[in-house]
Design a protein around this motif. Structure first.
Motif, PDB file in Angstrom:
ATOM      1  N   LYS A  73     -11.414  15.326  20.521  1.00  0.00           N
ATOM      2  CA  LYS A  73     -10.028  15.136  20.919  1.00  0.00           C
ATOM      3  C   LYS A  73      -9.438  13.943  20.164  1.00  0.00           C
ATOM      4  CE  LYS A  73      -7.032  14.164  24.882  1.00  0.00           C
ATOM      5  NZ  LYS A  73      -6.978  13.861  26.335  1.00  0.00           N
ATOM      6  N   VAL A  74      -8.266  14.120  19.591  1.00  0.00           N
ATOM      7  CA  VAL A  74      -7.586  13.030  18.887  1.00  0.00           C
ATOM      8  C   VAL A  74      -6.348  12.623  19.665  1.00  0.00           C
ATOM      9  CG1 VAL A  74      -6.441  12.310  16.769  1.00  0.00           C
ATOM     10  CG2 VAL A  74      -8.430  13.835  16.651  1.00  0.00           C
ATOM     11  N   SER A  75      -6.309  11.369  20.101  1.00  0.00           N
ATOM     12  CA  SER A  75      -5.163  10.821  20.814  1.00  0.00           C
ATOM     13  C   SER A  75      -4.282  10.122  19.794  1.00  0.00           C
ATOM     14  CB  SER A  75      -5.632   9.841  21.895  1.00  0.00           C
ATOM     15  OG  SER A  75      -4.533   9.292  22.585  1.00  0.00           O
ATOM     16  N   LEU A  76      -3.137  10.721  19.461  1.00  0.00           N
ATOM     17  CA  LEU A  76      -2.281  10.256  18.377  1.00  0.00           C
ATOM     18  C   LEU A  76      -1.306   9.181  18.850  1.00  0.00           C
ATOM     19  CD1 LEU A  76      -1.913  11.029  15.372  1.00  0.00           C
ATOM     20  CD2 LEU A  76      -0.043  12.516  16.085  1.00  0.00           C
ATOM     21  N   ASN A  77      -1.308   8.054  18.161  1.00  0.00           N
ATOM     22  CA  ASN A  77      -0.421   6.933  18.458  1.00  0.00           C
ATOM     23  C   ASN A  77       0.532   6.774  17.273  1.00  0.00           C
ATOM     24  OD1 ASN A  77       0.828   4.508  19.029  1.00  0.00           O
ATOM     25  ND2 ASN A  77      -1.024   3.268  18.865  1.00  0.00           N
ATOM     26  N   ALA A  78       1.717   7.360  17.374  1.00  0.00           N
ATOM     27  CA  ALA A  78       2.674   7.370  16.272  1.00  0.00           C
ATOM     28  C   ALA A  78       3.720   6.280  16.455  1.00  0.00           C
ATOM     29  CB  ALA A  78       3.348   8.734  16.178  1.00  0.00           C
ATOM     30  N   VAL A  79       3.830   5.390  15.467  1.00  0.00           N
ATOM     31  CA  VAL A  79       4.747   4.257  15.520  1.00  0.00           C
ATOM     32  C   VAL A  79       5.500   4.175  14.197  1.00  0.00           C
ATOM     33  CG1 VAL A  79       4.947   1.754  15.812  1.00  0.00           C
ATOM     34  CG2 VAL A  79       3.177   3.020  17.062  1.00  0.00           C
ATOM     35  N   ASP A  80       6.783   3.875  14.240  1.00  0.00           N
ATOM     36  CA  ASP A  80       7.549   3.836  12.998  1.00  0.00           C
ATOM     37  C   ASP A  80       6.959   2.827  12.017  1.00  0.00           C
ATOM     38  OD1 ASP A  80       9.491   1.247  12.708  1.00  0.00           O
ATOM     39  OD2 ASP A  80       9.134   1.705  14.821  1.00  0.00           O
ATOM     40  N   HIS A  81       7.161   3.098  10.746  1.00  0.00           N
ATOM     41  CA  HIS A  81       6.468   2.393   9.673  1.00  0.00           C
ATOM     42  C   HIS A  81       6.644   0.870   9.738  1.00  0.00           C
ATOM     43  CE1 HIS A  81       4.423   2.569   5.745  1.00  0.00           C
ATOM     44  NE2 HIS A  81       5.149   1.513   5.456  1.00  0.00           N
ATOM     45  N   ASN A  82       7.884   0.405   9.836  1.00  0.00           N
ATOM     46  CA  ASN A  82       8.113  -1.036   9.802  1.00  0.00           C
ATOM     47  C   ASN A  82       7.514  -1.756  10.995  1.00  0.00           C
ATOM     48  OD1 ASN A  82       9.393  -1.009   7.358  1.00  0.00           O
ATOM     49  ND2 ASN A  82      11.461  -1.012   8.187  1.00  0.00           N
ATOM     50  N   THR A  83       7.639  -1.173  12.204  1.00  0.00           N
ATOM     51  CA  THR A  83       7.044  -1.787  13.390  1.00  0.00           C
ATOM     52  C   THR A  83       5.529  -1.863  13.250  1.00  0.00           C
ATOM     53  OG1 THR A  83       8.835  -0.968  14.797  1.00  0.00           O
ATOM     54  CG2 THR A  83       6.795  -1.632  15.893  1.00  0.00           C
ATOM     55  N   PHE A  84       4.943  -0.781  12.735  1.00  0.00           N
ATOM     56  CA  PHE A  84       3.494  -0.756  12.530  1.00  0.00           C
ATOM     57  C   PHE A  84       3.073  -1.890  11.598  1.00  0.00           C
ATOM     58  CE2 PHE A  84      -0.629   0.622  11.137  1.00  0.00           C
ATOM     59  CZ  PHE A  84      -1.125   1.428  12.155  1.00  0.00           C
ATOM     60  N   GLN A  85       3.790  -2.026  10.460  1.00  0.00           N
ATOM     61  CA  GLN A  85       3.459  -3.041   9.474  1.00  0.00           C
ATOM     62  C   GLN A  85       3.573  -4.452  10.061  1.00  0.00           C
ATOM     63  OE1 GLN A  85       2.131  -0.972   7.108  1.00  0.00           O
ATOM     64  NE2 GLN A  85       3.203  -2.056   5.499  1.00  0.00           N
ATOM     65  N   GLU A  86       4.683  -4.692  10.750  1.00  0.00           N
ATOM     66  CA  GLU A  86       4.959  -6.036  11.246  1.00  0.00           C
ATOM     67  C   GLU A  86       4.017  -6.458  12.375  1.00  0.00           C
ATOM     68  OE1 GLU A  86       9.005  -5.590  12.292  1.00  0.00           O
ATOM     69  OE2 GLU A  86       9.735  -5.684  10.221  1.00  0.00           O
ATOM     70  N   SER A  87       3.445  -5.483  13.070  1.00  0.00           N
ATOM     71  CA  SER A  87       2.619  -5.786  14.244  1.00  0.00           C
ATOM     72  C   SER A  87       1.119  -5.688  13.977  1.00  0.00           C
ATOM     73  CB  SER A  87       2.976  -4.816  15.379  1.00  0.00           C
ATOM     74  OG  SER A  87       4.339  -4.837  15.656  1.00  0.00           O
ATOM     75  N   ILE A  88       0.745  -5.349  12.762  1.00  0.00           N
ATOM     76  CA  ILE A  88      -0.631  -4.933  12.503  1.00  0.00           C
ATOM     77  C   ILE A  88      -1.680  -6.001  12.838  1.00  0.00           C
ATOM     78  CG2 ILE A  88      -0.494  -5.568  10.049  1.00  0.00           C
ATOM     79  CD1 ILE A  88      -2.373  -2.518  11.556  1.00  0.00           C
ATOM     80  N   ASN A  89      -1.442  -7.264  12.498  1.00  0.00           N
ATOM     81  CA  ASN A  89      -2.442  -8.296  12.765  1.00  0.00           C
ATOM     82  C   ASN A  89      -2.712  -8.446  14.250  1.00  0.00           C
ATOM     83  OD1 ASN A  89      -3.574  -9.247  10.450  1.00  0.00           O
ATOM     84  ND2 ASN A  89      -2.212 -10.992  10.202  1.00  0.00           N
ATOM     85  N   THR A  90      -1.643  -8.543  15.043  1.00  0.00           N
ATOM     86  CA  THR A  90      -1.806  -8.705  16.488  1.00  0.00           C
ATOM     87  C   THR A  90      -2.401  -7.452  17.105  1.00  0.00           C
ATOM     88  OG1 THR A  90       0.173 -10.070  16.396  1.00  0.00           O
ATOM     89  CG2 THR A  90      -0.626  -9.462  18.562  1.00  0.00           C
ATOM     90  N   TYR A  91      -1.976  -6.324  16.596  1.00  0.00           N
ATOM     91  CA  TYR A  91      -2.509  -5.025  17.036  1.00  0.00           C
ATOM     92  C   TYR A  91      -4.026  -4.976  16.870  1.00  0.00           C
ATOM     93  CZ  TYR A  91      -3.520  -0.003  15.985  1.00  0.00           C
ATOM     94  OH  TYR A  91      -4.042   1.264  15.904  1.00  0.00           O
ATOM     95  N   LEU A  92      -4.521  -5.355  15.706  1.00  0.00           N
ATOM     96  CA  LEU A  92      -5.958  -5.279  15.438  1.00  0.00           C
ATOM     97  C   LEU A  92      -6.752  -6.297  16.244  1.00  0.00           C
ATOM     98  CD1 LEU A  92      -6.013  -4.681  11.572  1.00  0.00           C
ATOM     99  CD2 LEU A  92      -6.495  -3.028  13.391  1.00  0.00           C
ATOM    100  N   GLN A  93      -6.116  -7.379  16.655  1.00  0.00           N
ATOM    101  CA  GLN A  93      -6.801  -8.391  17.454  1.00  0.00           C
ATOM    102  C   GLN A  93      -6.692  -8.123  18.954  1.00  0.00           C
ATOM    103  OE1 GLN A  93      -6.221 -12.580  15.916  1.00  0.00           O
ATOM    104  NE2 GLN A  93      -4.874 -11.507  14.475  1.00  0.00           N
ATOM    105  N   GLY A  94      -5.959  -7.058  19.307  1.00  0.00           N
ATOM    106  CA  GLY A  94      -5.819  -6.711  20.714  1.00  0.00           C
ATOM    107  C   GLY A  94      -6.693  -5.540  21.092  1.00  0.00           C
ATOM    108  N   THR A  95      -6.061  -4.430  21.493  1.00  0.00           N
ATOM    109  CA  THR A  95      -6.807  -3.217  21.861  1.00  0.00           C
ATOM    110  C   THR A  95      -6.354  -2.071  20.954  1.00  0.00           C
ATOM    111  OG1 THR A  95      -5.139  -2.757  23.566  1.00  0.00           O
ATOM    112  CG2 THR A  95      -7.154  -3.905  24.263  1.00  0.00           C
ATOM    113  N   PRO A  96      -6.796  -2.089  19.709  1.00  0.00           N
ATOM    114  CA  PRO A  96      -6.299  -1.120  18.731  1.00  0.00           C
ATOM    115  C   PRO A  96      -6.889   0.267  18.911  1.00  0.00           C
ATOM    116  CG  PRO A  96      -8.049  -2.414  17.760  1.00  0.00           C
ATOM    117  CD  PRO A  96      -7.784  -3.008  19.125  1.00  0.00           C
ATOM    118  N   ASP A  97      -6.278   1.214  18.209  1.00  0.00           N
ATOM    119  CA  ASP A  97      -6.845   2.555  18.115  1.00  0.00           C
ATOM    120  C   ASP A  97      -8.130   2.486  17.303  1.00  0.00           C
ATOM    121  OD1 ASP A  97      -4.516   3.927  19.371  1.00  0.00           O
ATOM    122  OD2 ASP A  97      -3.480   3.111  17.622  1.00  0.00           O
TER     123      ASP A  97
END
Length: 426
Positions: free
Chosen positions: A74-98
Motif C-alpha cells: 500500500k502506498v500512502s501518497l503525500n502530495a504537496v505543491d513544489h515550492n512548499t515542499f522545497q521550502e519545508s524540506i529540512n524541517t520535514y526530514l527532521q520531523g516525521t517524514p514519509d
C-alpha cells in the motif's frame, strides 16, 4: 565534490516554513503505519507536486499505483505543491517524514547524506538499467549511494516552431546570429525572451549558462563549491553580459511566475524561453510545436558543450517509519517498469533514466532532449542543486533578484554575494 559532479553524466534546490510547514507535509501523508516489510506493507510516499495538478503529479501517482499492483504494498501518497515542499524540506526530514520522497541529485542530496537525514541505499545498487553515470549521480562524497535517479531533462532555449516558421526565423548558430535574431524579433513586435522569476530559482538558469559559456564548466563548478571569488572579474563579466541581454527579456520578471512566462511564449508574445524541458507541462501539450537549441557559444576557447541537465529521483528519509519497505520501493522506482507506468499514464512523458524504459511514447522533443544531453561534454545539475542549500536560497535568490531590479549595481551585488559566501563556505 566538484570532481564527482564533473563525471555525473557522460552519455546522455533551508529552513523554510519551520515547524508549521513540516507538520503540514507530514500531516498529508495519510494513515499511520508501523514498520513492516513484504506483502501488505505500507509505504508513505512524499511528492513535490500538488494533488491532481499537471502531468508531473499524474506520473508520480501512476508509479505509486503500479507499485501497489506489482507488490501488494500500500502506498500512502503525500502530495504537496513544489515550492512548499522545497521550502519545508529540512524541517520535514527532521520531523516525521514519509518513507520515500522525491528529490534531486547533486549537492542537495549530498548535504542530506552528510547530515544523516537520508538512508544509505548502497545495498539496493546496482539497479538494472541505470548505468554507471547515474550511479555516480546517486553517490555522495563518502562513496555510498543515497539516491535513485528516475528522469533528467535539459535546460535550453525553447521556441514554438510555428512562430519561427511564420516569421522566417531559424535557430542561431553563432552569437552574432543570436543577437540578430533578437533584434529582428523586437522589430516585429515580439519580445525575444519570456522571463519570470517570481519564485526566485528560474533566473539561476540564466546565470548558470552564461557562466559556463564565459568562464567554462570547471570554473562554474568551483564557484558553486565556494572555491572561487564571487566579486572577481569572471563573475562580474557574467552579470555585465546578462545586463546587455535584459532589454531583450520580458520586463518586471519578479512579478511573473515561470508558468506565466511560458504562457506568453505559448501565445507568441515572446519568441523564446530559457528554461528546462518541463516548460511543456505549463503549455498543456506534448510539445509537438516546440523545439529548442542550446545557448550559443560566447567564447571560442570555451565552446558550447556544457549545459544544465538536472536529474530527479528519490531518497529514503532516515526518520521514516518503514526503512526496508521504503528502500525496496525506492529501488523499484528506478526501474524500467516504473518509468513505463509513469509514461503510459501522463500527457507529457518524462525522459527516463533507465535504459530499459520504453521510448514509444516519446515526442520528437524528448528524443532530441536525450540526444542533446548525450552529446554534451559537461553536465551541471543547476545552481540550487550544485551549491550549498543555504547559499542558494538565502544568498543567491535575493542577490539575483536585486540585480534584476537594479542591473547597474553589479559591484554592489557581487561584493554582497562574496561577503556572504565567505561566511557560509568559510
Amino acid at each position: 565534490m566538484a570532481a564527482t559532479r564533473r563525471s555525473v553524466l557522460r552519455g546522455i534546490g533551508l529552513s523554510g516554513l519551520a515547524v508549521g510547514g513540516a507538520s503540514m507535509l507530514a500531516a498529508c501523508g495519510g494513515d499511520d503505519a508501523g514498520p513492516s516489510t513484504g506483502s501488505g506493507a505500507t509505504v508513505k510516499f512524499g511528492i513535490n507536486e500538488a494533488e491532481g495538478v499537471g502531468p508531473a503529479y499524474d506520473r508520480l501517482a501512476a508509479m505509486a499505483e503500479a507499485y501497489t499492483k506489482e507488490t501488494d504494498t500500500k502506498v500512502s501518497l503525500n502530495a504537496v505543491d513544489h515550492n512548499t515542499f522545497q521550502e519545508s524540506i529540512n524541517t520535514y526530514l527532521q520531523g516525521t517524514p514519509d518513507d520515500v520522497f522525491t528529490w534531486f541529485a547533486g549537492f542537495r542530496m549530498a548535504q542530506f547524506a552528510e547530515n544523516g537525514l537520508i538512508t544509505d541505499l548502497s545495498d539496493q545498487w546496482p539497479i538494472d538499467g541505470l548505468n554507471d553515470s547515474f550511479k555516480q549521480a546517486a553517490t555522495a562524497p563518502d562513496g555510498k549511494q543515497y539516491f535513485v535517479p528516475v528522469q533528467y531533462y535539459p535546460w535550453a532555449v525553447f521556441y514554438r516552431k510555428s512562430v519561427f516558421e511564420k516569421n522566417g526565423w531559424a535557430p542561431p548558430e553563432t552569437n552574432d546570429d543570436f543577437m540578430a535574431l533578437m533584434e529582428d524579433m523586437q522589430g516585429k513586435g515580439v519580445t525575444p525572451f519570456a522571463f519570470g522569476d517570481k519564485d526566485g530559482w528560474p533566473a539561476m538558469g540564466t546565470f548558470d549558462i552564461l557562466n559556463m559559456r564565459l568562464n567554462g564548466f570547471d570554473f562554474h563548478m568551483s564557484l558553486m563549491a565556494g572555491d572561487e571569488a564571487w566579486d572577481g572579474d569572471e563573475v562580474k563579466q557574467v552579470f555585465e553580459t546578462w545586463r546587455t541581454l535584459l532589454p531583450y527579456h520580458q520586463a518586471d520578471p519578479l512579478g511573473r511566475t515561470w508558468q506565466e512566462a511560458a504562457t506568453a511564449m505559448g501565445k507568441g508574445e515572446c519568441g523564446m524561453y530559457l528554461l528546462g524541458a518541463f516548460v511543456v507541462d505549463a503549455l498543456g501539450e506534448n510539445g509537438e510545436d516546440l523545439d529548442f537549441f542550446t545557448f550559443p557559444e560566447l567564447d571560442s576557447s570555451i565552446g558550447s558543450d556544457a549545459l544544465d541537465a538536472p536529474i530527479d529521483g528519490f531518497c529514503v528519509a532516515s526518520a521514516g517509519q518503514n526503512q526496508e519497505a521504503g528502500k525496496a520501493m525506492a529501488k523499484w522506482l528506478g526501474s524500467a517498469a516504473a518509468a513505463d507506468a509513469a509514461n503510459s499514464n501522463a500527457d507529457a512523458p518524462f525522459i527516463a533514466a533507465n535504459e530499459g524504459a520504453s521510448t514509444s511514447t516519446y515526442s520528437d522533443l524528448q528524443k532530441k532532449s536525450a540526444e542533446v544531453v548525450g552529446a554534451a561534454a559537461n553536465i551541471a545539475q543547476f545552481m540550487d542543486r550544485d551549491t550549498n542549500a543555504d547559499f542558494a536560497n538565502t544568498v543567491m535568490i535575493p542577490s539575483i533578484q536585486a540585480f534584476l531590479k537594479d542591473p547597474d549595481d553589479i559591484d554592489g551585488v557581487t561584493a554582497s554575494i562574496q561577503e556572504q559566501a565567505a561566511s557560509i563556505f568559510g
